[in-house]
Write a protein that holds these residues in place. Sequence first.
Motif, PDB file in Angstrom:
ATOM      1  N   HIS A 183       1.146  -0.826   0.023  1.00  0.00           N
ATOM      2  CA  HIS A 183      -0.018   0.032  -0.029  1.00  0.00           C
ATOM      3  C   HIS A 183       1.033   0.915   0.027  1.00  0.00           C
ATOM      4  O   HIS A 183       1.537   1.336   1.225  1.00  0.00           O
ATOM      5  N   ALA A 188      -0.288   7.218   1.827  1.00  0.00           N
ATOM      6  CA  ALA A 188      -1.417   8.026   1.986  1.00  0.00           C
ATOM      7  C   ALA A 188      -1.844   9.385   0.864  1.00  0.00           C
ATOM      8  O   ALA A 188      -2.408   8.701   0.074  1.00  0.00           O
ATOM      9  N   GLU A 189      -1.040   9.927   1.609  1.00  0.00           N
ATOM     10  CA  GLU A 189      -0.583  11.416  -0.023  1.00  0.00           C
ATOM     11  C   GLU A 189      -1.012  10.322  -1.280  1.00  0.00           C
ATOM     12  O   GLU A 189      -1.465  11.256  -2.427  1.00  0.00           O
ATOM     13  N   VAL A 219      -7.707   7.669   2.822  1.00  0.00           N
ATOM     14  CA  VAL A 219      -7.135   6.776   3.081  1.00  0.00           C
ATOM     15  C   VAL A 219      -6.726   7.248   4.710  1.00  0.00           C
ATOM     16  O   VAL A 219      -6.520   7.868   5.167  1.00  0.00           O
ATOM     17  N   CYS A 220      -6.816   5.482   5.475  1.00  0.00           N
ATOM     18  CA  CYS A 220      -6.339   6.045   7.186  1.00  0.00           C
ATOM     19  C   CYS A 220      -6.247   4.979   7.385  1.00  0.00           C
ATOM     20  O   CYS A 220      -6.158   3.711   6.814  1.00  0.00           O
ATOM     21  N   TYR A 221      -4.520   4.915   7.786  1.00  0.00           N
ATOM     22  CA  TYR A 221      -3.856   3.246   8.422  1.00  0.00           C
ATOM     23  C   TYR A 221      -4.494   3.039   9.593  1.00  0.00           C
ATOM     24  O   TYR A 221      -3.564   4.036  10.048  1.00  0.00           O
TER      25      TYR A 221
END
Length: 580
Positions: free
Chosen positions: A222, A225-226, A235-237
């Motif tokens: 993955h 997020a940016e 997106v939140c991890y």
Amino acid sequence: MDLLDQALFEWFTLKKSEGGCITGPMLQEKGKEFHKKMNIESECSFSNGWLSRFKIRHGIRTSDLSGEQKSADHEAVDKFCSVFQELVANKGLTPDQIYNAVETGLMWKCLPNTTLASVDDKVTRGSKRNKERITVLLCANASGSHRVKLTVVGKCAKPRCFKGIAHLPVGYQSQSNAWMDVDIFTRWFHHIFVPSVKVNLRRKGMKENSKIMLLLDSCHAHPPAEELMNGNIFVCYLPPNVTSLIQPMDQGVIQNVKMLYRRDFMRKMTNFDGTILEFQKKYSLKDAIYNVSCAWDSVKRETLRRCWQKLWPLVMFEEGSEDEFKEFSTHGMRKKVYDEVRELVDSARDKMPLSRFDLDEWLNVDQDAPVTHTLNTEEIIQAVENHGKENQAEEESDEEVEEVGKISWKNATAAFKTIFAFAEQQPFLTSQHVMQLYVMQNLTLHERRRAFKQAGQKLLKKATQKAASASTNPDPQPSTSSAAGPQPSTSSAAGPQPSTSSAAGPQPSTSTAAGPQPSTSSAAGPQPFTSSAARPQPSTSSAAGPQPSTSSAAGPQPSTSSANLDDLSVVAGDLYFYSS
């Protein structure tokens, strides 16, 4: 040195995604190892100053370097749950706007161990089990109202079993080892997830720019997020040390999909006319894709909602009440599917002497199958040096594929009649199933008629163009010829003839056959400028009288009537319609 820098940061990223412990001295020692194995000539001391510059170049904070191995713990779970719920409240998100995506490995062709000892197949017990694997990406929202089309990662870019298939029920990607990687996941996000979410928003009457959160684990496939942002979609991890405890899809959804897949796999195997190993050879990647897609569609909405209860308990009460879930449990679903598989095995006991232990082991054979590959030092170096140079095999070489020719419209229409007759006689098929067949038949008939119409139009256009070309470009005939062939500047036995005439009618500047004429031709002799009855000639006359610029009734015409062209197109179209 740039390649060394890239390789070392790649190693650091992999270790961080695994939750491993990484310290400054470890980075320095690993840098020395890469320097030696990559045969770099320029010297590097890998001092504390080098370490500081490396951290600055890659934005590594001191908190990212830890001497403690992280592990899943409930204290971290409680902390993240609080952060997550606060984020949801601040953003004003509903269960329809929050998604979770996860990858899982599927051994799509794997048989239970005991079946390999089948008497029919003459294979000894303990034979090597087929471990062909694909990676499946599942994604759905917290309300269970929207499940995104599956994405499957296989080894081959163009499997032979896909030949002639216009549409697949999944998004298919290829990678040399069937792993998920950053490029594939990024394409999935922008080209499958985002469009699918926007369609669902429109369907629900919500604004297309509504906020959407995608919850992901810290898998190194993955991207940051940016890089996964599209308008208000973000997106939140999950932290790496809480994924196994609270990631929604890990709380029963993946298990449901795999059990449903294996139930359908077993159903096909027990209904196959042939040996088990023959079935395994004929079972293709296309079959697996359709099976896993059906399994995904069969997962109940309650299952998709229930899996969020550890991370977000309030989701259970957003729609309906807890009564909906009284009869639902992951264990209950597992038991139901297990009993169905057990019944299939018992019904084919002569083929499969399968024990309960073997069945349990088979149902969970890929429970911990990896979806990404953790590279070692040599593989990281090779990946960095050969970036963008990988060649993937385009076709499978060891798969037995049954060639299927193109199905004609006529055969397809006849097949519908057969399946209708069967469906109407079966009590297990409902009227809704039969109506779905009727919808498919009506669509097929509509497309068949459209294909017929297009074929007629193409033929008419071709004939019209040919006729127009013939009328604007007639065969040039500077001099005419008799039936015997072209005779430029020739004369008959009676003498030279500068101008021509027909033997049958009076012609200006001509004479009869009885006497010598200065500018006439004999009825019996060849005429240098006369027209034959078999070919059209410009500015000649027929036997019936003078006809300027006409041709004989027996010869081709330079222009064709539209009525004849229409008849031609209809006849040709009918031939296409009834013979195809």
